[in-house]
Design a protein around this motif. Sequence first.
Motif, PDB file in Angstrom:
ATOM      1  N   THR A 234       0.785  -1.404  -0.022  1.00 26.29           N
ATOM      2  CA  THR A 234      -0.114  -0.090  -0.267  1.00 26.29           C
ATOM      3  C   THR A 234       1.149   1.306   0.222  1.00 26.29           C
ATOM      4  OG1 THR A 234      -0.073  -0.271   2.546  1.00 26.29           O
ATOM      5  CG2 THR A 234      -1.587  -0.946   1.487  1.00 26.29           C
ATOM      6  N   SER A 235       0.445   2.668   0.314  1.00 31.22           N
ATOM      7  CA  SER A 235       0.838   4.067   0.325  1.00 31.22           C
ATOM      8  C   SER A 235       1.341   3.631   0.954  1.00 31.22           C
ATOM      9  CB  SER A 235      -0.107   4.830  -0.197  1.00 31.22           C
ATOM     10  OG  SER A 235      -1.296   5.312   0.624  1.00 31.22           O
ATOM     11  N   GLY A 236       0.849   3.201   1.950  1.00 32.01           N
ATOM     12  CA  GLY A 236       1.944   3.643   3.876  1.00 32.01           C
ATOM     13  C   GLY A 236       0.746   2.931   5.005  1.00 32.01           C
ATOM     14  N   GLY A 237       0.718   3.141   5.849  1.00 30.58           N
ATOM     15  CA  GLY A 237       0.141   2.421   7.252  1.00 30.58           C
ATOM     16  C   GLY A 237      -1.734   3.115   6.938  1.00 30.58           C
ATOM     17  N   THR A 238      -1.444   4.096   7.273  1.00 32.07           N
ATOM     18  CA  THR A 238      -2.963   5.035   7.070  1.00 32.07           C
ATOM     19  C   THR A 238      -3.456   3.795   5.869  1.00 32.07           C
ATOM     20  OG1 THR A 238      -2.698   6.845   8.105  1.00 32.07           O
ATOM     21  CG2 THR A 238      -4.393   6.330   6.683  1.00 32.07           C
ATOM     22  N   GLU A 239      -3.095   3.815   4.691  1.00 33.85           N
ATOM     23  CA  GLU A 239      -3.751   3.546   3.590  1.00 33.85           C
ATOM     24  C   GLU A 239      -3.739   1.996   4.146  1.00 33.85           C
ATOM     25  OE1 GLU A 239      -4.177   1.535  -1.222  1.00 33.85           O
ATOM     26  OE2 GLU A 239      -3.021   2.998  -0.249  1.00 33.85           O
ATOM     27  N   ALA A 240      -3.819   1.313   4.911  1.00 34.92           N
ATOM     28  CA  ALA A 240      -3.127   0.056   5.261  1.00 34.92           C
ATOM     29  C   ALA A 240      -4.405  -0.319   6.253  1.00 34.92           C
ATOM     30  CB  ALA A 240      -1.496  -1.001   5.804  1.00 34.92           C
ATOM     31  N   ALA A 241      -4.231   0.392   7.416  1.00 36.21           N
ATOM     32  CA  ALA A 241      -5.297  -0.080   8.425  1.00 36.21           C
ATOM     33  C   ALA A 241      -6.976   0.532   7.872  1.00 36.21           C
ATOM     34  CB  ALA A 241      -4.519   1.674   9.500  1.00 36.21           C
ATOM     35  N   ASN A 242      -6.811   1.542   7.011  1.00 41.42           N
ATOM     36  CA  ASN A 242      -8.388   1.075   5.893  1.00 41.42           C
ATOM     37  C   ASN A 242      -8.711   0.882   4.790  1.00 41.42           C
ATOM     38  OD1 ASN A 242      -8.078   5.652   5.139  1.00 41.42           O
ATOM     39  ND2 ASN A 242      -7.779   4.123   7.250  1.00 41.42           N
ATOM     40  N   LEU A 243      -7.888  -0.220   4.570  1.00 45.27           N
ATOM     41  CA  LEU A 243      -7.676  -1.360   3.394  1.00 45.27           C
ATOM     42  C   LEU A 243      -8.648  -2.403   4.132  1.00 45.27           C
ATOM     43  CD1 LEU A 243      -8.013  -2.456   0.561  1.00 45.27           C
ATOM     44  CD2 LEU A 243      -5.574  -3.122   1.493  1.00 45.27           C
TER      45      LEU A 243
ATOM     46  N   PRO B 107      -4.670   7.531  15.034  1.00 45.22           N
ATOM     47  CA  PRO B 107      -5.885   8.059  14.230  1.00 45.22           C
ATOM     48  C   PRO B 107      -6.696   7.267  13.248  1.00 45.22           C
ATOM     49  CG  PRO B 107      -4.969   9.895  15.115  1.00 45.22           C
ATOM     50  CD  PRO B 107      -4.199   8.972  15.388  1.00 45.22           C
ATOM     51  N   CYS B 108      -5.648   6.691  11.954  1.00 44.32           N
ATOM     52  CA  CYS B 108      -5.921   6.138  11.334  1.00 44.32           C
ATOM     53  C   CYS B 108      -6.740   5.244  11.819  1.00 44.32           C
ATOM     54  CB  CYS B 108      -4.705   5.812  10.381  1.00 44.32           C
ATOM     55  SG  CYS B 108      -3.902   3.614  11.352  1.00 44.32           S
ATOM     56  N   VAL B 109      -6.873   4.438  12.698  1.00 42.41           N
ATOM     57  CA  VAL B 109      -7.989   3.382  12.792  1.00 42.41           C
ATOM     58  C   VAL B 109      -8.949   3.474  14.078  1.00 42.41           C
ATOM     59  CG1 VAL B 109      -7.812   0.728  14.514  1.00 42.41           C
ATOM     60  CG2 VAL B 109      -5.667   1.332  13.860  1.00 42.41           C
ATOM     61  N   LEU B 110      -8.344   4.708  14.100  1.00 42.05           N
ATOM     62  CA  LEU B 110      -9.648   5.141  14.993  1.00 42.05           C
ATOM     63  C   LEU B 110     -10.739   6.273  13.712  1.00 42.05           C
ATOM     64  CD1 LEU B 110      -8.014   6.503  18.698  1.00 42.05           C
ATOM     65  CD2 LEU B 110      -9.727   5.041  18.085  1.00 42.05           C
ATOM     66  N   ASN B 111     -10.512   6.485  12.929  1.00 38.40           N
ATOM     67  CA  ASN B 111     -10.887   7.629  12.242  1.00 38.40           C
ATOM     68  C   ASN B 111     -10.611   6.891  10.629  1.00 38.40           C
ATOM     69  OD1 ASN B 111     -11.105   9.446  14.329  1.00 38.40           O
ATOM     70  ND2 ASN B 111      -9.156  10.335  13.781  1.00 38.40           N
ATOM     71  N   GLY B 112     -10.220   6.123  10.788  1.00 32.21           N
ATOM     72  CA  GLY B 112      -9.939   5.458   8.838  1.00 32.21           C
ATOM     73  C   GLY B 112     -10.946   4.270   8.854  1.00 32.21           C
TER      74      GLY B 112
ATOM     75  N   SER C 201      -9.479  -4.037  16.670  1.00 30.86           N
ATOM     76  CA  SER C 201      -7.408  -3.668  16.583  1.00 30.86           C
ATOM     77  C   SER C 201      -7.252  -3.234  17.551  1.00 30.86           C
ATOM     78  CB  SER C 201      -8.201  -2.320  15.060  1.00 30.86           C
ATOM     79  OG  SER C 201      -6.733  -2.383  14.520  1.00 30.86           O
ATOM     80  N   VAL C 202      -6.239  -3.712  17.991  1.00 33.14           N
ATOM     81  CA  VAL C 202      -4.878  -3.032  18.742  1.00 33.14           C
ATOM     82  C   VAL C 202      -3.799  -3.334  18.162  1.00 33.14           C
ATOM     83  CG1 VAL C 202      -4.066  -3.834  21.348  1.00 33.14           C
ATOM     84  CG2 VAL C 202      -6.705  -4.704  20.423  1.00 33.14           C
ATOM     85  N   GLN C 203      -2.916  -1.768  18.568  1.00 38.42           N
ATOM     86  CA  GLN C 203      -2.119  -1.651  18.377  1.00 38.42           C
ATOM     87  C   GLN C 203      -0.566  -2.293  18.919  1.00 38.42           C
ATOM     88  OE1 GLN C 203      -2.236   2.499  20.855  1.00 38.42           O
ATOM     89  NE2 GLN C 203      -2.212   2.655  19.141  1.00 38.42           N
ATOM     90  N   LEU C 204       0.583  -2.799  17.863  1.00 37.67           N
ATOM     91  CA  LEU C 204       1.124  -3.584  19.413  1.00 37.67           C
ATOM     92  C   LEU C 204       1.973  -2.713  19.429  1.00 37.67           C
ATOM     93  CD1 LEU C 204       2.572  -6.144  19.321  1.00 37.67           C
ATOM     94  CD2 LEU C 204       3.733  -5.976  17.337  1.00 37.67           C
ATOM     95  N   ALA C 205       2.149  -1.212  19.629  1.00 38.57           N
ATOM     96  CA  ALA C 205       2.805  -0.177  20.330  1.00 38.57           C
ATOM     97  C   ALA C 205       2.459   1.037  19.636  1.00 38.57           C
ATOM     98  CB  ALA C 205       4.430  -0.598  20.331  1.00 38.57           C
ATOM     99  N   ASN C 206       2.457   1.269  20.862  1.00 41.82           N
ATOM    100  CA  ASN C 206       1.440   3.495  21.134  1.00 41.82           C
ATOM    101  C   ASN C 206       2.986   4.148  20.191  1.00 41.82           C
ATOM    102  OD1 ASN C 206       1.034   6.564  22.303  1.00 41.82           O
ATOM    103  ND2 ASN C 206      -0.355   4.831  21.900  1.00 41.82           N
TER     104      ASN C 206
END
Length: 394
Positions: free
Chosen positions: A74-83, A108-113, A152-157
């Motif tokens: 993907t183009s990055g982590g945000t797009e990956a989470a949105n996908l 935010p890419c998880v909370l809002n994406g 969805s749970v992040q591995l590290a903040n």
Amino acid sequence: MTAAMATSQRIYLDHNATSPVRPEVSEAVLRALQLPGNASSVHAEGRLARAEIEGAREKVARLVGARTKNVVFTSGGTEAANLVLTPGFRRLGQAGAARLFVGAAEHPCVLNGHRFPEGAVEIIPVDSRGILDLAWLEAHLKEAGEARVLVSVQLANNETGVRQPVAEAARLVHEKGGLIHTDAVQAAGRIPVDIAALGVDALTISGHKFGGPKGSGAVVLASDQFEIADRLIRGGGQEKGYRAGTENVAAIAGFGAAAESALAGLEQEAVRLRALRDEAEAAIRRIAPDVLVVASDAERLPNTFAFAIPGLKAETALIAFDLAGVALSSGSACSSGKVKRSHVLDAMGVEPTLAEGVLRVSLGWTTTEEDVIRFAEACEKVVGTLYKRRASAA
């Protein structure tokens, strides 16, 4: 003085925002940029471009213990989470999730994406250290009954470096027939990440956090028994149909090179960065005895710590450190350069006036002992000025 000379004299301690590109990554990007072919073409030039992509896919898969065929660029982590965060993410032959549970301290890419209806989303609380409330998760999974849940749970903040009990969460989720994703953007390339050991069904990563190009990322599926039915970018059949459009061969090649380099030095680098992190943290405590080091009693990434000094506002401090030649952050760098209250610190219950002054130090592959020494010197100046102001106002 040139921009390059000016940069070389500065101390860069903002690797969680983006880590400087590694030399071997620059070489890989340049090599790929010089390839004339389209990776979807069958001629020799196209096959060379395809080889770059597939070689990178193998390297990225190795970084997270996955099978090569399960990596989707993907183009990055945000797009990956949105996908991946969609009701259309599912096991083959099963319905997708009807509800989404996300941690309160997620990016935010998880909370809002995500792509779930607002009424289908619940927020998993965290404790004062920023760690997920597993008891809440277990209870609410039971309450969900027959409804399938995606968690969805992040591995590290990204702001505090706090590591989450992802494997334990995955066990609870799977016991109730749910699915689980982890945002491993800050963890990959800094600590060992193994998709099977974590027990997650999908994870997402981003290349520029560990020395790769900006604009490179991936969704990694646990097996080929999962699919994402509703895609974000539709058109051709690139990335097995998950992401249409001509691939960014140069960024993908650089992503692969960064993954290979990060994995090769992972253990030694973690030890080195933890020692430097602890040294910088100890210096802050000496200089400002009333400092709050956020979640200092939690398991954190070896390169990250966040701190607040009572009376010091983040925006003022960032300018002061920048003038002293030190690049820090006040948290996430995904808000158009704005300094604003952190939802992560709010979720942790950090007192608001302290939260407004929290700064993040994040080290990386370029960080040296000299950088830490100069950071401490800058701290003394900034804190000394603050204490003088306090004394004059008393």
